[in-house]
Each structure stands twice: as C-alpha cells, then as structure tokens.
Design a protein around this motif. Sequence first.
Motif, PDB file in Angstrom:
ATOM      1  N   ASP A 225       0.837  -1.193   0.000  1.00 47.07           N
ATOM      2  CA  ASP A 225       0.000   0.000   0.000  1.00 47.07           C
ATOM      3  C   ASP A 225       0.876   1.248   0.000  1.00 47.07           C
ATOM      4  OD1 ASP A 225       0.940   0.308   2.585  1.00 47.07           O
ATOM      5  OD2 ASP A 225      -0.963  -0.138   3.567  1.00 47.07           O
ATOM      6  N   ALA A 226       0.252   2.411   0.189  1.00 49.93           N
ATOM      7  CA  ALA A 226       0.987   3.675   0.121  1.00 49.93           C
ATOM      8  C   ALA A 226       2.041   3.792   1.213  1.00 49.93           C
ATOM      9  CB  ALA A 226       0.007   4.846   0.203  1.00 49.93           C
ATOM     10  N   LEU A 227       1.864   3.053   2.309  1.00 50.17           N
ATOM     11  CA  LEU A 227       2.841   3.076   3.406  1.00 50.17           C
ATOM     12  C   LEU A 227       3.839   1.929   3.307  1.00 50.17           C
ATOM     13  CD1 LEU A 227       0.466   3.990   6.389  1.00 50.17           C
ATOM     14  CD2 LEU A 227       1.936   5.505   5.038  1.00 50.17           C
ATOM     15  N   ARG A 228       3.854   1.253   2.151  1.00 48.74           N
ATOM     16  CA  ARG A 228       4.764   0.139   1.896  1.00 48.74           C
ATOM     17  C   ARG A 228       4.532  -1.028   2.856  1.00 48.74           C
ATOM     18  NH1 ARG A 228       8.958   0.977  -1.334  1.00 48.74           N
ATOM     19  NH2 ARG A 228      10.442  -0.245  -0.109  1.00 48.74           N
ATOM     20  N   ARG A 229       3.264  -1.244   3.188  1.00 49.98           N
ATOM     21  CA  ARG A 229       2.877  -2.404   3.980  1.00 49.98           C
ATOM     22  C   ARG A 229       2.284  -3.451   3.050  1.00 49.98           C
ATOM     23  NH1 ARG A 229      -1.141   0.671   7.996  1.00 49.98           N
ATOM     24  NH2 ARG A 229      -1.976   1.066   5.905  1.00 49.98           N
ATOM     25  N   ILE A 230       2.479  -4.736   3.392  1.00 48.76           N
ATOM     26  CA  ILE A 230       1.877  -5.806   2.600  1.00 48.76           C
ATOM     27  C   ILE A 230       0.379  -5.835   2.878  1.00 48.76           C
ATOM     28  CG2 ILE A 230       1.791  -8.292   2.188  1.00 48.76           C
ATOM     29  CD1 ILE A 230       4.704  -8.457   3.083  1.00 48.76           C
ATOM     30  N   THR A 231      -0.418  -5.776   1.821  1.00 45.22           N
ATOM     31  CA  THR A 231      -1.861  -5.928   1.946  1.00 45.22           C
ATOM     32  C   THR A 231      -2.309  -7.077   1.048  1.00 45.22           C
ATOM     33  OG1 THR A 231      -2.362  -4.361   0.166  1.00 45.22           O
ATOM     34  CG2 THR A 231      -2.173  -3.462   2.390  1.00 45.22           C
ATOM     35  N   VAL A 232      -3.370  -7.758   1.481  1.00 45.14           N
ATOM     36  CA  VAL A 232      -3.888  -8.898   0.729  1.00 45.14           C
ATOM     37  C   VAL A 232      -5.389  -8.731   0.550  1.00 45.14           C
ATOM     38  CG1 VAL A 232      -4.130 -11.394   0.604  1.00 45.14           C
ATOM     39  CG2 VAL A 232      -2.104 -10.407   1.676  1.00 45.14           C
TER      40      VAL A 232
END
Length: 689
Positions: A343-350
């Motif tokens: 995502d925009a915060l460079r977190r893994i999203t699924v």
Amino acid sequence: MTRLSVDIGGTFTDLVLETEGRRHARKVLTTPRAPEEAVLAGTRALLGDAGRAFGDIAVFVHGTTLATNAIIERKGALTALVATEGFRDVVEIADEGRYDQYDVFIDKPVPLVPRRLRFTVPERIDVEGRVRLPLDESAVRAVAAQLREAGVQSVAVALLHAYRNGDHERRIRDILQAECPDLAVTLASEVAPEIREYERTSTAIANAYVQPMMAGYLGRLAKAFAAEGSRAPIHLMTSGGSLASLETARRFPIRLVESGPAGGAILAAGIAAERGLAKVLSFDMGGTTAKICLIEDAKPLTSRSFEVDRAARFLKGSGLPVRIPVIEMVEIGAGGGSLARLDALRRITVGPDSAGSEPGPACYGRGGTIPTVTDADLALGRIDPGRFAGGSIALSPAAAEAAIHAAIGAPLSLDLPAAAYGIVEIVDENMANAARVHAVERGLVAADHVLVAFGGAAPLHASRLAEKLGIRRVVVPADAGVGSAIGFLRAPAAYDLVRSRYMRLDRFDLAAANDLLAAMAAEAGALAASAAGSRPLTERRLCFMRYLGQGHEIPVALPGRDLTEADIDGLRASFEAEYGQLFQRPIPGATIEVLSWAVRIGTEEEAADILPDAAPCAGPDAIGRRRVILDGGGAATEVAVYARSDFAPGGTIRGPALIVEEGTSTFVGALFRAQMDGGGALVLERVLS
C-alpha cells in the motif's frame, strides 16, 4: 439414487456426485462469461468417473455467488426505481446513521440505482393499508416512456406502506409490463413485505439489479441440462440454508446472495451434530473469499438481514442492506486468489480483490502477474505443484516466485521466503481478526470453539488460524475441498416468509393474526412444496416483538396452529423470557407490541447419529517429503507428505506434515498432531503450547 450438487465460486466451480453410496468430486475453473460451461464440463467428467449419464441424475442442487459478485462488481442490469412521490431519495438518505461517527471522509454505500433513474408517482397508502391518494396511472405511463428512452432493463417498485397493501405496486407492474413488455419488474411488497422503508427499497432494488442476469443464466442452465438428457428439477440453495425451486429463484434471486457459503455452514453444522460438538467455528476459504460462521448446538446462527458490498470491512451499516433470511456469517476477501501488493505506506496488503479464474494466480500460467495467496503457499512449499486440483492444473513455482519477488520482495529488500511468509501471515491475521470480531459481536469467545475447515484453501491455513485464535482442535472433513457442495445435499427444502402487521398485546386482534398466519402458511407452503417433492413438510411460526417505543424487536416462537385467547398471556411470558435472556431482566407491566410475523415451511432435517470413537493407532507411511518454510526466519524444514486416502480410522501422525488429497491439502502445524476419526475427518489436536 444419483444426486448432483454444484457450487460456482469466483475461482473454482465445485461439483459433487453421490451414487450408490459413493461420492465423486471435481474442481474445475469457473467460466465467468458463461458459468454454465464449467458446470456442464465438470458434470460430464463426474458422470464419466461414475459410469452414469445425465438421464440418471435424480436430484440437482445448485448454489452460486453470481448474484453477490454482480452487486459487488456493479455488473447487474441497468435498473430504475419507482417510488411514492416525495420519496425519491430514500436510498440516499438511508437511516441517517453513520457507521463511523468520527470519520469526516466517510464513504457511504453507493446505491445501485443512480438518481437520474429514480422516478416517483403520486399515490399514498397509510400504515393501516387504507388508500389516502389513488394511484395516478397517467404518471406511471409517463414513467414507462422514460424507462424505454433510457434503455432500462429492470425496475424496482417500492411504495410507502406497500407491505400493508400492495395494490398500487401490482397495478404499476401491470401498466409497466403492458407498456414495456421486455422489462423485468420487482415489487417490494413481494420481495420484502416488512416495515422500514430504506431496507425494503434496498432489497427490491438489489433483486431487480440481478434478476435479468440470474434469470438468463438459470434458463440457459436448465436448457443445457435438458439437451443433455437430464430430467431432474433444478433446486437452488438459498442464503438461509434451504432449497428453492428454479422458478422461485428466478423471481427472487436476491435470496441466493450467500447460497454457496450457506452450504458450507450446513456441512459444518452436520459435522458438529455427528461429533457432539456444542460450539463450532466454520471456516470456509476458497479461491476468492473466506467465510466464517458461528454454530451453536449444531445450528448456524441466522438473521433476517444482510449487508452486501460493505465500504468498511467490519463495520455494520457500511453496506447495502437486504432483508432476506440468511445464515449469519462474516465474509472477507481472503481466498487463494486474493491479490497481494504494497500500500501507500509500503505495507503488505492482501485482498479484497482476487485474480479469480481469469487470469488466476501467477502460478497458473494464464497471464496473471500479481502474486496471490496461492502463489505464496506454493513458494513456501505447502502445495505440491503436481497434485494441485487433482493434477488438472499444472502450477509453475518459478512464475509464483517471480511475481512475489517483483511485487513484495524487491521493493522491501526481502528474500523470497520472508516475502511469501509475509503474504500468508497477513491473510491469516485478516481472517483471525474477522473471527474475533464476529464472535465478540455475539458475546462469544472464539477460543471456546472447534474450528471446522473446508474449501480449497482452508485446510492449508487452519493450523495457523487456530494458533492465532487459541483454538485447540481443528476438524477437516472428507472431501473438504468441495465442502459447500456437499452441504447442499444435506439442505432441507423450505421457504421463509416474513410480513409486517402491527398489533399491541393489550389490543390484540386474534382473527386478523390468524388470517395473516394462515395466508402466509399457504403461500410459503406452495413455494416450499415445489422444491420438496414428495417429502413431508413441517411448519414453524414466529413473531417479532418489542416494548412500546423501542427501535428493534426480538423473535418469539408461536404455536403451529391458530392462536387462542389463552395464547395472548403466553406471548407476553415468552417475550419476557427471551428479553430477560438478552438483557438480564424484563420491564414489568410495560406495553408490548408485535411488528412482524414469520412462517417457515420445509422438510424435516434428519437427526444425526453420534459417530463412534476411533482408537488411536499408527498413521500410514509417508509417500514423500517436501521442504517447507514454517516461519519467517527463512530456513526450510523437510516435512513428511502423506496421502489422505492411506489413513485408516484412528491413524495418527505428528506435525509438521502435509496431508494431500485431490481437492485440497492439509498443513499440520508443528504444534499439532492429526488423527482420522470414525467419520473420515482429520482431527488436528494441539499438543504443544
């Protein structure tokens, strides 16, 4: 007898054929543009396996997520609304509530009908069903001309207080069909004859939105099966866990919105009954979504309302409400095909979006480039690429690894095992969080339950989900990969009908109540009989009551016969008992009112026999070994691989291990041991803290 059941999901179409005591199962990729093609192809393959023909099919039960997906993806018919003059914007105003009180940028559900296609006509019926202003038929004809000009395919008619008197709605339908013969018309007084204008209008619109598509699909399916020589009537699984006839499904396709997941809940309830389990958490993870349902005393929790297409995943009020009987569950975009990205915060999203069957996960080699949960499971070693879907789909580990590296690994400077494990951990935590919220909302503790896992992906993730929830036992039934389709064959044929008719207990109209219940029983009985065939029907009656001035009501059981004067005091006692159970104490002497009445007519559910215990014994020999990543550290561990078909009742192994079968694979975590019980289910017991 040969019985067929089919469950169309977003990625796979699951098929089960039972004949002469044997069960045959298949998973084929769904064909979104023409879903009947996958159904026909899979059925031909199953019949070939069993040595049967289409003409041998005696029972055909079908469930599908097509209606749900059409609403979520906004792929339904061009739909209009006809409402009472002055009520054009009911679906925009809704109930004036905010599902998140402090979010100034709140996203409200987008109505299925844009404002330009919402029309009104002069008319008025009051709360007692009396005509205060006659219907202006010339205005209806003017609306018909506008519908033709706009190319509208389907229309919902939702007038004020039509649940009490639907004459004006029926007359509008007659005029519209005379003026626009090809127009599909849905009446709110038939789809949801209950109080609360917003919910009733929303339900009518949703039914109208999916009706042309579903009627067309069901018609093509029936024609195709007839051309193959099948004479079996097609029964549709409803969201409430019962079977409806093809014609009923064509009229009220909104009742099919959760038909697939409902079959899974019925399967889990049957497993609970056979094993004497009082508290079960049903976990159904397929290719597109994961469904979680609480089952108490072998009965799934049910509701009269449901929300489709929520703007906020776990917040009530953020979706489009529909008033239909439904098995209560939480559904999230967490399946094998759920897409993983940063995502925009460079977190893994699924999720919640899915690769579906076209193009599918990257490892399918059908053009997918974004990594999915299935790609991550394959990269971690949990899936044997040569055995996936019974070997019918060849998987490419290299394509999965390349997609994970490009989307997750390289941007975060993670090696492949860490990136793949991160995807799996995120999706497992999403599901665990959904289960916690679902349980807490009902005053229950998830850890007190036994997890029943089925669907193509659930057995791979059940161990870790159980760890996160503190659950100590997991049950993976036989043929878990097609669990919902198996549940279809256990469903009763039934129809639920709810109607609003206001009464106070201190001014109770006994004759009116009995007349209403008798009429509802006749209507529900006719609709249930078409799906029940020769099976006997039973009747259950309820009313929904509250204290005067309260905003919501609770269900109270009624006797299955005409009410008498003596029953009025009994109704007060029953309501106060139910109210006290929910809120600790009733309100002495307070006025009680009845808002709605319900009748359910259907076939009796067969009582389950408790399965005998299986004495523990040594498990089968391993058929091989695989290197599997067990945690985020990156080091691979060699684990034994077992064939589920080699297990005998009582056969026990210790984790970590993989147990493979045609429709899915079960990953036994390091904290668990697995044993086959007397009913052919794998039972994973936690042996380490």
